[in-house]
Design a protein around this motif. Structure first.
Motif, PDB file in Angstrom:
ATOM      1  N   TYR A  20      10.172  19.375  23.674  1.00  0.00           N
ATOM      2  CA  TYR A  20       8.578  19.444  24.029  1.00  0.00           C
ATOM      3  C   TYR A  20       9.200  19.854  26.055  1.00  0.00           C
ATOM      4  N   ARG A  21      10.293  19.305  26.436  1.00  0.00           N
ATOM      5  CA  ARG A  21      10.242  19.483  27.186  1.00  0.00           C
ATOM      6  C   ARG A  21      11.363  20.770  27.506  1.00  0.00           C
TER       7      ARG A  21
ATOM      8  N   GLY B 229      15.800   9.208  27.792  1.00  0.00           N
ATOM      9  CA  GLY B 229      15.286   8.274  27.244  1.00  0.00           C
ATOM     10  C   GLY B 229      16.206   8.507  25.890  1.00  0.00           C
ATOM     11  N   ALA B 230      15.936   9.830  25.451  1.00  0.00           N
ATOM     12  CA  ALA B 230      15.676  10.106  23.977  1.00  0.00           C
ATOM     13  C   ALA B 230      17.684   9.183  23.723  1.00  0.00           C
TER      14      ALA B 230
HETATM   15  C1  LIG Z   1      10.042   8.522  18.996  1.00  0.00           C
HETATM   16  C2  LIG Z   1       9.670   8.990  19.834  1.00  0.00           C
HETATM   17  N1  LIG Z   1       8.682   7.271  20.784  1.00  0.00           N
HETATM   18  C3  LIG Z   1       8.087   7.710  22.067  1.00  0.00           C
HETATM   19  C4  LIG Z   1       8.026   8.290  21.902  1.00  0.00           C
HETATM   20  C5  LIG Z   1       6.946   8.776  23.336  1.00  0.00           C
HETATM   21  N2  LIG Z   1       7.327   9.173  24.896  1.00  0.00           N
HETATM   22  C6  LIG Z   1       7.330  10.515  24.463  1.00  0.00           C
HETATM   23  S1  LIG Z   1       7.890  11.336  25.772  1.00  0.00           S
HETATM   24  C7  LIG Z   1       9.054   9.753  26.109  1.00  0.00           C
HETATM   25  C8  LIG Z   1      10.315   9.557  26.871  1.00  0.00           C
HETATM   26  C9  LIG Z   1      10.739  10.569  26.816  1.00  0.00           C
HETATM   27  O1  LIG Z   1      12.329  10.356  27.971  1.00  0.00           O
HETATM   28  P1  LIG Z   1      13.085  11.253  28.419  1.00  0.00           P
HETATM   29  O2  LIG Z   1      14.187  11.232  26.308  1.00  0.00           O
HETATM   30  O3  LIG Z   1      14.080  10.971  28.660  1.00  0.00           O
HETATM   31  O4  LIG Z   1      12.708  12.602  27.783  1.00  0.00           O
HETATM   32  P2  LIG Z   1      12.327  13.370  29.350  1.00  0.00           P
HETATM   33  O5  LIG Z   1      10.829  13.351  28.674  1.00  0.00           O
HETATM   34  O6  LIG Z   1      12.493  12.887  30.432  1.00  0.00           O
HETATM   35  O7  LIG Z   1      12.384  15.115  29.263  1.00  0.00           O
HETATM   36  C10 LIG Z   1       7.946   8.816  25.221  1.00  0.00           C
HETATM   37  C11 LIG Z   1       8.506   7.425  25.187  1.00  0.00           C
HETATM   38  C12 LIG Z   1       8.230   9.714  21.301  1.00  0.00           C
HETATM   39  N3  LIG Z   1       7.440  10.870  21.748  1.00  0.00           N
HETATM   40  N4  LIG Z   1       8.540   9.429  20.462  1.00  0.00           N
END
Ligand SMILES: Cc1ncc(C[n+]2csc(CCOP(=O)(O)OP(=O)(O)O)c2C)c(N)n1
Length: 365
Positions: free
Chosen positions: A99-100, A171-172
């Motif tokens: 999505y980013r 986070g991923a």
């Molecule tokens: C499997 C899953 N768990 C929780 C979420 C909710 N969620 C959406 S964005 C996000 C944070 C993701 O952080 P990161 O991977 O660092 O990416 P960034 O948004 O900073 O680009 C979370 C926990 C999700 N989309 N998918």
């Protein structure tokens, strides 16, 4: 590295603790080492794509505030990662964005209006993945990582050397899917580069609460992969390291993790208030390390960029933004019945009932 006798295989070198950097924040070259600085033509292409990407990003943010998009996760500050990574891909390679990563998709040549289809809430993907070799943007974290491993594994079996670039956040990397993808990629020796955009925050969760690893690139070692730690606001360094990692992967050297140190300057999405969890001083620290001004300073300093060229690129970016504004509302309307399509070959009774209720409701107006 394959071993059958219980002995240890040869270990890839540890990633450097200091990020690999080719251009410093002031726009000066800082040594090449193992990673060559891209040619001036490539540096200009990187700058152009970042300027256009940033204008697109600003436009999309405005559309979200106007309610014309359901949500928009900004790329502001992360342009060097997305542009540097995408411009390292060959035409036949695949991109697996999240999505980013709208700027990555625009850089790959996907119609910007089609890029916004998902975030308009219209459909899972507005573009044809096959024709652009871009998977649909994934919202569930890290699912794109295993998709990329599957696609490249299948391509290998068909005798093709298709490589893939996976974009993922810091986070991923904590997701089980990331572990499975890293492990299978290494065991199957699939040509995948996992580009982690470490923007320090997973919504409101800071990196130090996410991982105790020395760097996220170090995680590669445990899987038997190469790991690179790179300055993610240095487009030249990202491009150079990802190009090298892709070339090595294609040549059978195995997958790699490239961690790009960057920062999300904007809120997580337009519905987030980052002042509740981070300091303005931190944002200002990173704003001073802007990836666009850095490359612009280098190219200007070396006499390869002038005002006329910048104006030309700026005008191109404005045309793109105007085109998005004009065409977005003309995009095809939705058929609400589509909500029930493409999940089950034979819809279960509950869904059939719900579909009927929706159709009845629509008929009543
Ligand atoms: C499997 C899953 N768990 C929780 C979420 C909710 N969620 C959406 S964005 C996000 C944070 C993701 O952080 P990161 O991977 O660092 O990416 P960034 O948004 O900073 O680009 C979370 C926990 C999700 N989309 N998918």
């Amino acid at each position: 590295m394959k071993r059958t006798d219980g002995s240890a295989g040869s270990a890839p070198p540890l990633p450097s603790q200091e990020p690999i950097r080719l251009v410093d924040p002031g726009g000066n070259r800082v040594g090449e080492g193992l990673h060559p600085t891209p040619e001036p033509g490539t540096l200009l292409a990187l700058l152009r794509a970042m300027i256009i990407g940033r204008r697109f990003d600003r436009q999309a943010g405005a559309l979200a505030r106007q309610g014309r998009l359901a949500v928009y996760p900004s790329s502001h500050g992360q342009e060097a990662c997305q542009v540097g990574g995408v411009l390292a891909l060959a035409d036949d390679d695949w991109l697996f964005p999240t999505y980013r990563d709208c700027v990555a998709l625009v850089t790959r040549g996907v119609d910007p209006v089609e890029v916004l289809t998902l975030l308009r809430g219209d459909w899972h993907s507005g573009y044809d993945p096959e024709s652009h070799r871009c998977a649909p943007q994934c919202t569930p974290l890290a699912t794109n990582a295993s998709h990329a491993v599957g696609l490249t594994y299948a391509a290998r079996r068909k005798g093709r050397d298709t490589a893939a670039l996976v974009l993922m956040g810091d986070g991923a990397t904590s997701e089980g899917d990331a572990h499975e993808a890293y492990n299978f990629a290494a065991v199957w020796n699939t040509p995948v580069v996992f580009l982690i955009q470490n923007n320090r925050w997973a919504i409101s969760v800071p990196l130090e609460k996410q991982s105790a690893a020395p760097t996220l690139a170090h995680k590669a070692i445990g899987y038997g992969m190469r790991g690179y730690n790179v300055d993610g606001n240095d487009a030249a360094a990202v491009h150079s390291v990802v190009s090298q990692a892709l070339a090595e992967a294609r040549a059978g050297g195995g997958p790699a993790i490239v961690e790009a140190q960057t920062y999300r300057l904007d809120p997580h999405t337009n519905s987030d208030d980052p002042q509740r969890y981070r300091d303005d001083a931190e944002v200002e620290f990173w704003r001073a390390r802007d990836p666009i001004t850095r490359l612009e300073a280098l190219l200007r300093g070396e006499g390869r960029l002038d005002d006329a060229e910048l104006e030309r690129v700026g005008a191109e970016a404005e045309r793109l933004a105007a085109d998005v504004r004009e065409r977005l509302d003309g995009a095809d309307g939705l058929d609400p019945e589509d909500l029930f399509s493409h999940v089950y070959a034979t819809a279960p009774a509950m869904l059939r009932r719900q579909r009927q209720e929706l159709l009845d409701e629509m008929r009543r107006g």
